[in-house]
Design a protein around this motif. Sequence first.
Motif, PDB file in Angstrom:
ATOM      1  N   ILE A  98       6.134 -46.544 -15.423  1.00 36.96           N
ATOM      2  CA  ILE A  98       5.934 -46.870 -16.638  1.00 36.96           C
ATOM      3  C   ILE A  98       5.065 -45.625 -17.389  1.00 36.96           C
ATOM      4  N   LEU A  99       5.507 -44.978 -18.160  1.00 36.15           N
ATOM      5  CA  LEU A  99       5.088 -43.882 -18.822  1.00 36.15           C
ATOM      6  C   LEU A  99       4.601 -44.240 -20.077  1.00 36.15           C
ATOM      7  N   THR A 100       3.324 -44.034 -20.755  1.00 36.60           N
ATOM      8  CA  THR A 100       3.066 -44.426 -22.119  1.00 36.60           C
ATOM      9  C   THR A 100       2.605 -43.021 -22.713  1.00 36.60           C
ATOM     10  N   LEU A 101       2.999 -42.980 -24.139  1.00 39.10           N
ATOM     11  CA  LEU A 101       2.642 -42.005 -25.003  1.00 39.10           C
ATOM     12  C   LEU A 101       2.082 -42.562 -26.189  1.00 39.10           C
ATOM     13  N   THR A 102       0.915 -42.420 -26.379  1.00 37.83           N
ATOM     14  CA  THR A 102       0.265 -43.214 -27.785  1.00 37.83           C
ATOM     15  C   THR A 102      -0.588 -42.139 -28.508  1.00 37.83           C
ATOM     16  N   GLU A 103      -0.792 -42.224 -29.856  1.00 37.28           N
ATOM     17  CA  GLU A 103      -1.549 -41.306 -30.628  1.00 37.28           C
ATOM     18  C   GLU A 103      -0.826 -39.877 -30.808  1.00 37.28           C
ATOM     19  N   GLU A 104      -1.921 -39.026 -30.344  1.00 38.69           N
ATOM     20  CA  GLU A 104      -1.393 -37.712 -30.603  1.00 38.69           C
ATOM     21  C   GLU A 104      -0.344 -37.091 -29.659  1.00 38.69           C
ATOM     22  N   GLN A 105      -0.493 -37.822 -28.359  1.00 34.51           N
ATOM     23  CA  GLN A 105       0.506 -37.636 -27.276  1.00 34.51           C
ATOM     24  C   GLN A 105       1.976 -37.764 -27.561  1.00 34.51           C
ATOM     25  N   ALA A 106       2.092 -38.712 -28.542  1.00 33.20           N
ATOM     26  CA  ALA A 106       3.502 -39.113 -28.997  1.00 33.20           C
ATOM     27  C   ALA A 106       4.088 -38.091 -30.030  1.00 33.20           C
ATOM     28  N   SER A 107       3.938 -36.917 -29.793  1.00 28.24           N
ATOM     29  CA  SER A 107       4.645 -36.058 -30.939  1.00 28.24           C
ATOM     30  C   SER A 107       6.028 -35.851 -30.535  1.00 28.24           C
ATOM     31  N   ARG A 108       6.845 -35.209 -31.342  1.00 25.45           N
ATOM     32  CA  ARG A 108       8.347 -35.357 -31.236  1.00 25.45           C
ATOM     33  C   ARG A 108       8.805 -34.624 -30.058  1.00 25.45           C
ATOM     34  N   GLU A 109       8.076 -33.264 -29.766  1.00 29.70           N
ATOM     35  CA  GLU A 109       8.247 -32.402 -28.554  1.00 29.70           C
ATOM     36  C   GLU A 109       7.781 -33.226 -27.207  1.00 29.70           C
ATOM     37  N   PHE A 110       7.044 -33.787 -27.269  1.00 32.45           N
ATOM     38  CA  PHE A 110       6.393 -34.651 -26.103  1.00 32.45           C
ATOM     39  C   PHE A 110       7.225 -35.828 -25.867  1.00 32.45           C
ATOM     40  N   ILE A 111       7.710 -36.555 -26.902  1.00 29.23           N
ATOM     41  CA  ILE A 111       8.496 -37.739 -26.731  1.00 29.23           C
ATOM     42  C   ILE A 111      10.065 -37.283 -26.261  1.00 29.23           C
ATOM     43  N   GLU A 112      10.735 -36.190 -26.592  1.00 34.54           N
ATOM     44  CA  GLU A 112      11.876 -35.915 -26.221  1.00 34.54           C
ATOM     45  C   GLU A 112      11.766 -35.230 -24.796  1.00 34.54           C
ATOM     46  N   ALA A 113      10.662 -34.254 -24.545  1.00 40.23           N
ATOM     47  CA  ALA A 113      10.459 -33.776 -23.206  1.00 40.23           C
ATOM     48  C   ALA A 113      10.150 -34.939 -22.164  1.00 40.23           C
ATOM     49  N   ALA A 114       9.436 -36.118 -22.472  1.00 36.05           N
ATOM     50  CA  ALA A 114       8.998 -37.233 -21.595  1.00 36.05           C
ATOM     51  C   ALA A 114      10.369 -37.855 -21.281  1.00 36.05           C
ATOM     52  N   PHE A 115      11.052 -38.097 -22.333  1.00 38.52           N
ATOM     53  CA  PHE A 115      12.337 -38.807 -22.246  1.00 38.52           C
ATOM     54  C   PHE A 115      13.374 -38.370 -21.050  1.00 38.52           C
ATOM     55  N   TRP A 116      13.420 -37.033 -21.052  1.00 36.28           N
ATOM     56  CA  TRP A 116      14.107 -36.113 -20.066  1.00 36.28           C
ATOM     57  C   TRP A 116      13.464 -36.125 -18.984  1.00 36.28           C
ATOM     58  N   ASP A 117      12.190 -35.777 -18.803  1.00 35.58           N
ATOM     59  CA  ASP A 117      11.552 -35.911 -17.668  1.00 35.58           C
ATOM     60  C   ASP A 117      11.207 -37.068 -16.699  1.00 35.58           C
ATOM     61  N   HIS A 118      11.163 -38.152 -17.611  1.00 33.00           N
ATOM     62  CA  HIS A 118      10.708 -39.499 -16.875  1.00 33.00           C
ATOM     63  C   HIS A 118      11.750 -40.344 -16.878  1.00 33.00           C
ATOM     64  N   LEU A 119      12.627 -40.161 -17.699  1.00 33.50           N
ATOM     65  CA  LEU A 119      13.972 -41.086 -17.624  1.00 33.50           C
ATOM     66  C   LEU A 119      15.268 -40.307 -17.238  1.00 33.50           C
ATOM     67  N   GLY A 120      15.630 -39.293 -17.749  1.00 29.71           N
ATOM     68  CA  GLY A 120      16.655 -38.519 -17.455  1.00 29.71           C
ATOM     69  C   GLY A 120      16.869 -37.930 -16.249  1.00 29.71           C
ATOM     70  N   LYS A 121      15.568 -37.277 -15.532  1.00 27.19           N
ATOM     71  CA  LYS A 121      15.487 -36.732 -14.276  1.00 27.19           C
ATOM     72  C   LYS A 121      15.364 -37.779 -13.131  1.00 27.19           C
ATOM     73  N   GLN A 122      14.936 -38.902 -13.434  1.00 33.30           N
ATOM     74  CA  GLN A 122      14.689 -39.813 -12.555  1.00 33.30           C
ATOM     75  C   GLN A 122      15.776 -41.013 -12.224  1.00 33.30           C
TER      76      GLN A 122
END
Length: 749
Positions: A83-107
């Motif tokens: 479970i990856l959580t992005l909160t406050e300033e971590q949840a930028s557009r770039e980080f959300i889309e990158a985390a989407f691929w890195d945490h979900l898309g790649k795994q």
Amino acid sequence: MKRRTFLQKIGSILAVLGVTETEWLSLGNRYYQALAQPSPRKLALLIGINQYPKIPALSGCLTDVELQRELLIHRFGFQGSDILTLTEEQASREFIEAAFWDHLGKQAKPGDLVIFHFSGYGSRVKLETSPDTIQNALVPANVSCEPQNDKIVKYILEETLLLLLRSLPTDRVTAVLDTSYYAPSTVLGLKSRALQESVGAKLAAEELDFLKQLKTQNLPSTPVVLAATSNPKQSAREGLFSGFSAGLFTYALTQYLWEFTPATTIQVAFSHLENSLYKLGSKQQAALLSSEKNQHVTSLLSADVESLSPKKREALNSSSTLQEKGAGVLGFPDDLKNQLLPDGIIGAQGAVSAVEEDGKTVHLWLAGLPSQVLLYYGVNSRLTLATGEELILRSRTGLTAKAQISKIDNTTPLQVGQLVQEAVRVLPRNINLTIALDTGLERIERVDATSAFAAFSRVSTVVAGEKPADYLFAKLREISSRYGLFSLGGELIPNTTGEVGEAVKLTVQRLAPKLSTLLAAKLWRLTENQGSSCLALKATLEIISDISPRVVMQCETVRTFKTETSIKKSVQTRLIASLPPIVPIGSRMQYRVENQSDRPVYLILLGLNNNHTAIAFYPWETPQEPNTADTEPLLKQVVIAPSETLTLPQSNTTSEWVIPGPAFFYEQQLIVSTAPFSETLAALNTAKYSTAEQGPIAPLLNPLEVAQALLQDLHNASALKTEINGTAADSYILDVNNWASLSFGFQVV
């Protein structure tokens, strides 16, 4: 989308940030650990944003993330590292889309389960490529590209998100969006999660490029997306609870999923959520946002129920309409019920979150308790573990509590993650109705209102937004010289407005009968225990027709299911099509109550009708000598023998229950106990009723006295009250073995 294309996209995002891909992977290790798990895996990406630059802060988004995380780990068997959580300033557009691929898309792999959750602002934005088109969008933490240029926004289009979800290599994808997009000019009551559209705002070029790339790909999977609202003009609201704020939708959804069993979770969730959201003060209606297979259902769910023609309302109420379209029960894919919960899981009110060194004291997460109960859940309440140990509540703050094991000689070690079920509910006797004073009132108006409400013995006031409240006292938006009582979501309570130009104190004085009714309703709602009762009970609300009854809503206690077969059979009979359940004015109604336990049970029914007036079911006893003059009507105990079914009122012309106007929400609490409702019937008998009012379901003239008598009867039914020293005098002690309370709610149209 191909892996190479994704990597190129992520590379461009990281380049903008000045981060290499290797550095990104290293950075990502600070947020999560990518561990090899046996297939199928369960992956989640949870996003919550309270703080935005130059935008009023939200309050409950971080709690939403915590609610979802604890639910996924303790209820659904997710690994914390997945479970990856992005909160406050971590949840930028770039980080959300990158985390989407890195945490979900790649795994993610075929057959894996993926959960995506977003809590934060939503908004609308025009596209340069199509200036006449306004699209819904999620608002990330970095709203604009540059501080000096807020016209270029870094929103994530809803369309982009849906395509990203479809890009995952598994069909088992569920997204929860606790946000909304249409921001009204004024918001009364609960905070809205919709950001006003910025005039002239343009979407960042990289977002448009990304969307363009996604559209070129073959994305065959169909995700399930649960949205907090079903109508574009509805607002997703967040509320202030017992020591915390949270999104109403997330809290209602997670609380429901804690308590309910696998086969009933998804199919009836929206109907249950509608009832829960209404009690939380909001008329927002959850919806299935998108699915090509469920396009028909989406169009119906997105409609404003009150604006539908009678024909369309009937279509919305028809179970066959949904099933003929292949949508499955309630419009969900047929296999969705198996996506979240493992077989054999039990309902729970929470879980053990930590064990202290002494091995006897534990910390609990109690997100499975109904919200109205949590606020008053008292010391000495008891919960049990699956292994049989009993825990005694010693303190509670918000969703967390501290408890001790009741037997100090127990040798079974307590474990983090053990589920806990309610055994004994302890409630204080001195519960007040809390009225929030709207911040739009002038100072002198608030002073006068505080003074006027203080004249009522069991009513207290708070400033709106500072502490939990039950209702809101505010000015009418259309006529500022009139005052009224509103739900926390800003809906005017019927028959609570003062005259034009009337002083605050006079308006409040007019509210005396209504305040007593609303406090009574608050008390009987505290008995709700569908998820924890150990009495086997099933109740069906039906519209009577000349052909056959039509089911409107069905509730049953969930800890009493004995076999998987009985669970599946229950689901097959629970085809509730409308969201929320809809009942036309003039409908003839009845309840069908099945006592599936091995003990006789006694029944009482209380509620608020669509005029927000208290009502009750009156079991009038037929006089032995009907011709005797001045025979005073009497009430009798309603008893249901083991394995017997009772219909109320009886289906005959002399005891019909017909729904009158106006169009509004209707709620009832059906309560059974193993002991007679002696004090409740005595309180009902004290009111003077005319012969014309002696119907089966009629006005309740003394609701507060009846509600207090009800709680006392349930308290008297508990055999444990003498064991809890010093508690019985100032508390109600309710044993889940001896009572069941089911909540029913429907929209009258």
